[in-house]
Design an enzyme around this catalytic site. Sequence first.
Site, PDB file in Angstrom:
ATOM      1  N   ASN A  67       0.812  -1.217   0.000  1.00  8.56           N
ATOM      2  CA  ASN A  67       0.000   0.000   0.000  1.00  8.56           C
ATOM      3  C   ASN A  67       0.847   1.270   0.000  1.00  8.56           C
ATOM      4  O   ASN A  67       0.429   2.303  -0.518  1.00  8.56           O
ATOM      5  CB  ASN A  67      -0.977   0.000   1.190  1.00  8.56           C
ATOM      6  CG  ASN A  67      -2.113  -0.990   0.969  1.00  8.56           C
ATOM      7  OD1 ASN A  67      -2.270  -1.521  -0.133  1.00  8.56           O
ATOM      8  ND2 ASN A  67      -2.892  -1.251   2.011  1.00  8.56           N
ATOM      9  N   ARG A 125     -17.183   1.465  -1.835  1.00 12.63           N
ATOM     10  CA  ARG A 125     -15.948   2.240  -1.859  1.00 12.63           C
ATOM     11  C   ARG A 125     -16.032   3.532  -2.685  1.00 12.63           C
ATOM     12  O   ARG A 125     -15.381   3.689  -3.710  1.00 12.63           O
ATOM     13  CB  ARG A 125     -14.793   1.373  -2.328  1.00 12.63           C
ATOM     14  CG  ARG A 125     -14.712   0.098  -1.532  1.00 12.63           C
ATOM     15  CD  ARG A 125     -13.462  -0.658  -1.769  1.00 12.63           C
ATOM     16  NE  ARG A 125     -12.333  -0.026  -1.109  1.00 12.63           N
ATOM     17  CZ  ARG A 125     -11.088  -0.459  -1.243  1.00 12.63           C
ATOM     18  NH1 ARG A 125     -10.841  -1.475  -2.026  1.00 12.63           N
ATOM     19  NH2 ARG A 125     -10.108   0.136  -0.605  1.00 12.63           N
TER      20      ARG A 125
HETATM   21  C1  UD1 Z   1      -6.711   1.598   2.072  1.00 11.17           C
HETATM   22  C2  UD1 Z   1      -5.883   0.366   1.791  1.00 11.17           C
HETATM   23  C3  UD1 Z   1      -6.671  -0.895   2.145  1.00 11.17           C
HETATM   24  C4  UD1 Z   1      -7.206  -0.821   3.566  1.00 11.17           C
HETATM   25  C5  UD1 Z   1      -7.971   0.477   3.784  1.00 11.17           C
HETATM   26  C6  UD1 Z   1      -8.407   0.662   5.232  1.00 11.17           C
HETATM   27  C7  UD1 Z   1      -4.503   1.095  -0.044  1.00 11.17           C
HETATM   28  C8  UD1 Z   1      -4.146   0.948  -1.472  1.00 11.17           C
HETATM   29  N1  UD1 Z   1      -5.522   0.346   0.396  1.00 11.17           N
HETATM   30  O1  UD1 Z   1      -7.826   1.565   1.186  1.00 11.17           O
HETATM   31  O2  UD1 Z   1      -5.790  -2.016   2.014  1.00 11.17           O
HETATM   32  O3  UD1 Z   1      -8.074  -1.907   3.797  1.00 11.17           O
HETATM   33  O4  UD1 Z   1      -7.146   1.602   3.437  1.00 11.17           O
HETATM   34  O5  UD1 Z   1      -7.326   0.555   6.079  1.00 11.17           O
HETATM   35  O6  UD1 Z   1      -3.859   1.815   0.680  1.00 11.17           O
HETATM   36  N2  UD1 Z   1     -14.745   5.932   2.080  1.00 11.17           N
HETATM   37  C9  UD1 Z   1     -15.779   6.799   1.791  1.00 11.17           C
HETATM   38  N3  UD1 Z   1     -15.516   7.863   0.958  1.00 11.17           N
HETATM   39  C10 UD1 Z   1     -14.274   8.088   0.438  1.00 11.17           C
HETATM   40  C11 UD1 Z   1     -13.231   7.205   0.776  1.00 11.17           C
HETATM   41  C12 UD1 Z   1     -13.495   6.142   1.590  1.00 11.17           C
HETATM   42  O7  UD1 Z   1     -16.910   6.626   2.245  1.00 11.17           O
HETATM   43  O8  UD1 Z   1     -14.100   9.083  -0.290  1.00 11.17           O
HETATM   44  C13 UD1 Z   1     -15.033   4.761   2.936  1.00 11.17           C
HETATM   45  C14 UD1 Z   1     -14.721   3.441   2.212  1.00 11.17           C
HETATM   46  O9  UD1 Z   1     -15.774   3.018   1.387  1.00 11.17           O
HETATM   47  C15 UD1 Z   1     -14.480   2.508   3.379  1.00 11.17           C
HETATM   48  C16 UD1 Z   1     -13.831   3.421   4.418  1.00 11.17           C
HETATM   49  O10 UD1 Z   1     -14.131   4.770   4.034  1.00 11.17           O
HETATM   50  O11 UD1 Z   1     -15.693   2.024   3.883  1.00 11.17           O
HETATM   51  C17 UD1 Z   1     -12.319   3.260   4.500  1.00 11.17           C
HETATM   52  O12 UD1 Z   1     -11.756   3.449   3.220  1.00 11.17           O
HETATM   53  P1  UD1 Z   1     -10.296   4.060   3.001  1.00 11.17           P
HETATM   54  O13 UD1 Z   1      -9.648   4.301   4.323  1.00 11.17           O
HETATM   55  O14 UD1 Z   1     -10.404   5.196   2.048  1.00 11.17           O
HETATM   56  O15 UD1 Z   1      -9.565   2.846   2.295  1.00 11.17           O
HETATM   57  P2  UD1 Z   1      -8.698   2.893   0.973  1.00 11.17           P
HETATM   58  O16 UD1 Z   1      -7.805   4.076   0.984  1.00 11.17           O
HETATM   59  O17 UD1 Z   1      -9.553   2.660  -0.207  1.00 11.17           O
END
Ligand code: UD1
Length: 460
Positions: free
Chosen positions: A45, A143
């Site tokens: 990541n 997501r």
């Molecule tokens: C990153 C990691 C992933 C890990 C996750 C949580 C990378 C490439 N991937 O994913 O392995 O499982 O962090 O630790 O680094 N959300 C929203 N709106 C947004 C963005 C996120 O609602 O604009 C929600 C997502 O749907 C999810 C939650 O927030 O339910 C956490 O997501 P996020 O922390 O953004 O994960 P990623 O960055 O996609």
Amino acid sequence: MEVRPITSSLSSSNSSLSPEAGQEALHIWGRTPLKGHVTISGAKNSALVLMAGSLLCPQDCRLRNVPSLADVNRMEQILAALGVRIQRNGDALDINASDLGHSQAPYDLVSQLRASFFVIGPLLARLGVARVPLPGGCAIGARPVDLHVRGLQAMGADVQIDHGMVHAYVTGPSRRLKGARIYLDYPSVGATETLMMAATLADGETILENAAQEPEVVDLANFCRAMGARIRGAGTNTITIAGVPSLHTTDYSIIPDRIEAGTFLVAGAITHSDISLSPIIPDHLTAVIAKLKEIGSQVIVEAPNRIRLIGGQTLRATDIETLPYPGFPTDMQAQFMSLLTLAEGDSVITETVFENRLRHVAELNRMGADIRVKGTHAIIRGVPMLSGAPVVATDLRASAALVVAGLAAEGKTVIQGLNHLDRGYEHLEVKLQKLGARLQRVPMDASEVVVSPSTALETL
Ligand code: UD1
């Protein structure tokens, strides 16, 4: 902590793909104790987001300790499509984005790798314009990217979403984003990273409140600082970025993969083994180590970058709730579920980060586990033994959970859907074989392929 329901209109779903003939399966003969030392690779990541971050720099950048993984290859292709020169030399990637010419990331690649959406921040910061397809949902949830988009808008970007494409641009003569105070409704890792990258080259100061505190966010901040960015507070919930006119060349080594390390620790615990791992950063594994101890393993930090696990003879039940860092990582939930299937007593695992991340339950139950799902909770009644079975990996960490379960199961486990495993674990079989595990990758013919409804391409 309040956990936000994930319901943005900015999300969409990928279609399901079934495993195809010509794929390989992993055959595991379980119940062999592991012994020895494992070398942990660089963090997937971190690698993905630092590759995106290298777009900020108009000079040569060298990233070291970059794992060789399917996801990293995809990110290399995305950077190349944006006009970046990129070359691998062993575990180093040499990246030169001086001719960054294209502001549009290709849909077919972005749709396969959600993290590639994060290029929107550096593209906008460097070029004043970015066109990136919505990454869509994936196997573990919808997501959305609303937090990324709202943050960029707060920094003065015009953002339109049209036919699945995010068009972002900055108007005005300088085409530079403006510093802003941004409160994230949820400490999203990706949104924190996107906005931190965007802010490095903005006019003025940006303050990110309720920011993610994950080690990969800190790694990105350190990388950007090595290129001359002015960032403070990474690793806390408030990050302050003072924009600078441009960034410069650097040579930077990525942190070890805490999730790969955690997966090996669970493999050691479930097989009652004695193994050591390095390099690791013990502080990144605090929540994982605490749970391993509760379940009955001894975990000894032998040196600042080395850890030893001595698995207990019996496993004790415990409850786990996934949370943003420093809470228990969602990326370790599936592997711990495998471990708890063999614990004495009942355990409850609650998944609060992603809404659809319990799909490994059905596969573990096929191996003799006793797990029931109620909403976001999995109730695990410990059983004395798992038995090998044909199973299908549904996403990256679910595939790791099945490997871990297979190592402990009586008889042979055959895992399909290795495309997921290959996204995130470098040389997993070789590393396990070195520890004494009995497993082998075997080509499958069409008649062996199990078609499962739960094999959507996962783009975590
Ligand atoms: C990153 C990691 C992933 C890990 C996750 C949580 C990378 C490439 N991937 O994913 O392995 O499982 O962090 O630790 O680094 N959300 C929203 N709106 C947004 C963005 C996120 O609602 O604009 C929600 C997502 O749907 C999810 C939650 O927030 O339910 C956490 O997501 P996020 O922390 O953004 O994960 P990623 O960055 O996609």
